[in-house]
Design an enzyme around this catalytic site. Structure first.
Site, PDB file in Angstrom:
ATOM      1  N   LYS A 145    -109.561  26.082 -14.478  1.00 47.20           N
ATOM      2  CA  LYS A 145    -108.608  26.395 -13.262  1.00 47.20           C
ATOM      3  C   LYS A 145    -109.113  27.871 -12.748  1.00 47.20           C
ATOM      4  O   LYS A 145    -108.546  28.029 -11.642  1.00 47.20           O
ATOM      5  CB  LYS A 145    -107.181  26.339 -13.873  1.00 47.20           C
ATOM      6  CG  LYS A 145    -106.986  24.785 -14.287  1.00 47.20           C
ATOM      7  CD  LYS A 145    -105.538  24.561 -14.737  1.00 47.20           C
ATOM      8  CE  LYS A 145    -105.072  23.251 -14.962  1.00 47.20           C
ATOM      9  NZ  LYS A 145    -103.736  23.039 -15.431  1.00 47.20           N
ATOM     10  N   LYS A 226    -111.270  12.658 -12.322  1.00 48.74           N
ATOM     11  CA  LYS A 226    -110.019  12.071 -12.474  1.00 48.74           C
ATOM     12  C   LYS A 226    -109.253  11.832 -11.354  1.00 48.74           C
ATOM     13  O   LYS A 226    -109.204  12.449 -10.296  1.00 48.74           O
ATOM     14  CB  LYS A 226    -109.311  12.677 -13.638  1.00 48.74           C
ATOM     15  CG  LYS A 226    -108.787  13.813 -13.337  1.00 48.74           C
ATOM     16  CD  LYS A 226    -107.942  14.451 -14.525  1.00 48.74           C
ATOM     17  CE  LYS A 226    -107.164  15.773 -14.078  1.00 48.74           C
ATOM     18  NZ  LYS A 226    -106.331  16.118 -15.388  1.00 48.74           N
ATOM     19  N   LYS A 229    -103.371  13.639  -7.304  1.00 49.36           N
ATOM     20  CA  LYS A 229    -102.501  13.557  -6.302  1.00 49.36           C
ATOM     21  C   LYS A 229    -102.997  14.666  -5.402  1.00 49.36           C
ATOM     22  O   LYS A 229    -102.833  14.552  -3.934  1.00 49.36           O
ATOM     23  CB  LYS A 229    -100.964  13.956  -6.654  1.00 49.36           C
ATOM     24  CG  LYS A 229    -100.190  14.042  -5.609  1.00 49.36           C
ATOM     25  CD  LYS A 229     -98.855  14.334  -5.869  1.00 49.36           C
ATOM     26  CE  LYS A 229     -97.738  14.524  -4.589  1.00 49.36           C
ATOM     27  NZ  LYS A 229     -96.350  14.927  -4.925  1.00 49.36           N
TER      28      LYS A 229
END
Length: 362
Positions: A145, A226, A229
């Site tokens: 991240k 994966k 959204k």
């Protein structure tokens, strides 16, 4: 509901023990606590559903008495990367509606907002004073991240695993159902619990990781990553609220391959086909080889995709209808979550009092 056995993995220290999970006789120790949170990203997609919340629902339905079940929305974790305030408010309650729509019974389980229990943040600070930077630097999610934001990565993003450990230990959790990508964080939680117990006296049980029986659900358009959204290709993601025609459209456009004479599970050579087989396996709670047998006579991709579409539509229909009903009754959602907040606070207050006494803050 299909009551056939499927498999959970329970991680004990550095080993993984696979157990047959019969929903009618969960292998949980007496008076144990099962705990997990999910981030509020709005309505849930199929990966959230199969990788987490449907398993929570099964645990709630079949856990033996007296098992303490605590599930909720990790809204403090959601702000490690700042979001629009209205979007976050909406997402928090859409997440509660999604959880309720899957059939979680709030008479049997606590369902709450993490931010409503200030003891999460208080315990996180206490535990952070026991965690080395070396341990945090090794966290793979931090590396992943932070690489996206560089020098602008926040302290909150860096210390995320400590707050996650505080979440788990605050309720003295014995079992934590999570996906594979959270296993490293659970190992750190065990390390932190051991450190606290060694320094201040035995306080926390060492939490065990329950790995979901379904493999990770991947993007319909790019099965190398994966389902998410945030994926700009919205046809890559199936939501539990999608109407049947939308589900059909997305599955028709899902990436597969040019082999049409057989459909086999081979994640390396046939990732798209394998992802759809995995979805069916997760929904039906059947082994991959059993799904392969069912589809062995299919002659083309249309027949295969129609089969997948029908199974998904049938599975998600109750949740879609319930979700829409819940969002039209916001008062009920507020009442349901506030009831859970109060129950969570009672447990959290007991733990933080014990912790502060042992540390010397009381």
């Amino acid at each position: 509901m299909n009551h056939s056995k499927f498999r959970f993995s329970v991680r004990f220290q550095s080993t993984v023990r696979n157990i047959d999970f019969n929903p009618e006789s969960l292998s949980l120790t007496p008076r144990s606590t099962v705990f997990s949170l999910i981030q509020p990203t709005g309505r849930f997609h199929l990966g959230n559903y199969l990788g987490a919340v449907r398993n929570w629902k099964d645990i709630v339905e079949y856990a033996p008495e007296p098992t303490r079940l605590i599930f909720g929305v990790a809204d403090l974790h959601a702000i490690t990367i700042p979001k629009n305030a209205k979007e976050l408010r909406d997402n928090r309650f859409e997440a509660i509606a999604s959880l309720l729509s899957t059939g979680i019974d709030t008479e049997k389980a606590v369902l709450y907002h993490q931010s409503a229990v200030h003891e999460h943040a208080e315990l996180s600070w206490i535990l952070s004073c026991l965690v080395s930077m070396g341990n945090l630097n090794r966290m793979t999610q931090w590396k992943s991240k932070s690489s996206n934001v560089g020098q602008n990565a926040s302290l909150g993003l860096y210390s995320y695993p400590v707050l996650q450990a505080a979440d788990i230990l605050l309720y003295k959790s014995n079992f934590v159902p999570v996906g594979d990508d959270q296993s490293q964080h659970l190992e750190l939680s065990r390390t932190i619990a051991e450190s606290f117990n060694r320094t201040f006296g035995k306080t926390f049980p060492l939490p065990n990781t329950i790995l979901a029986p379904t493999r990770k659900i991947l993007s319909l358009k790019n099965p190398e990553k994966k389902m998410s959204k945030s994926d700009p290709a919205q046809n890559s993601c199936l939501y539990i609220t999608d109407e049947p025609d939308i589900i059909s459209k997305k599955i028709k456009k899902a990436v597969t391959d040019s082999i049409s004479h057989e459909f086999k599970y081979d994640p390396e050579k046939r990732p798209g086909v394998s992802n759809l087989i995995n979805i069916v396996s997760g929904i039906q709670k059947k082994k991959i080889k059993d799904i392969e047998q069912e589809i062995s006579a299919f002659k083309d991709h249309k027949q295969f995709k129609d089969y997948v579409t029908d199974i998904i539509i049938e599975e998600l229909k109750p949740s879609r209808l319930k979700f829409n009903e819940l969002l039209s009754n916001k008062d009920y959602l507020y009442q349901a979550v506030e009831k859970g907040n109060e129950k969570a606070r009672v447990v959290a207050q007991q733990t933080i009092k014990e912790v502060k006494q042992k540390v010397g803050l009381e």
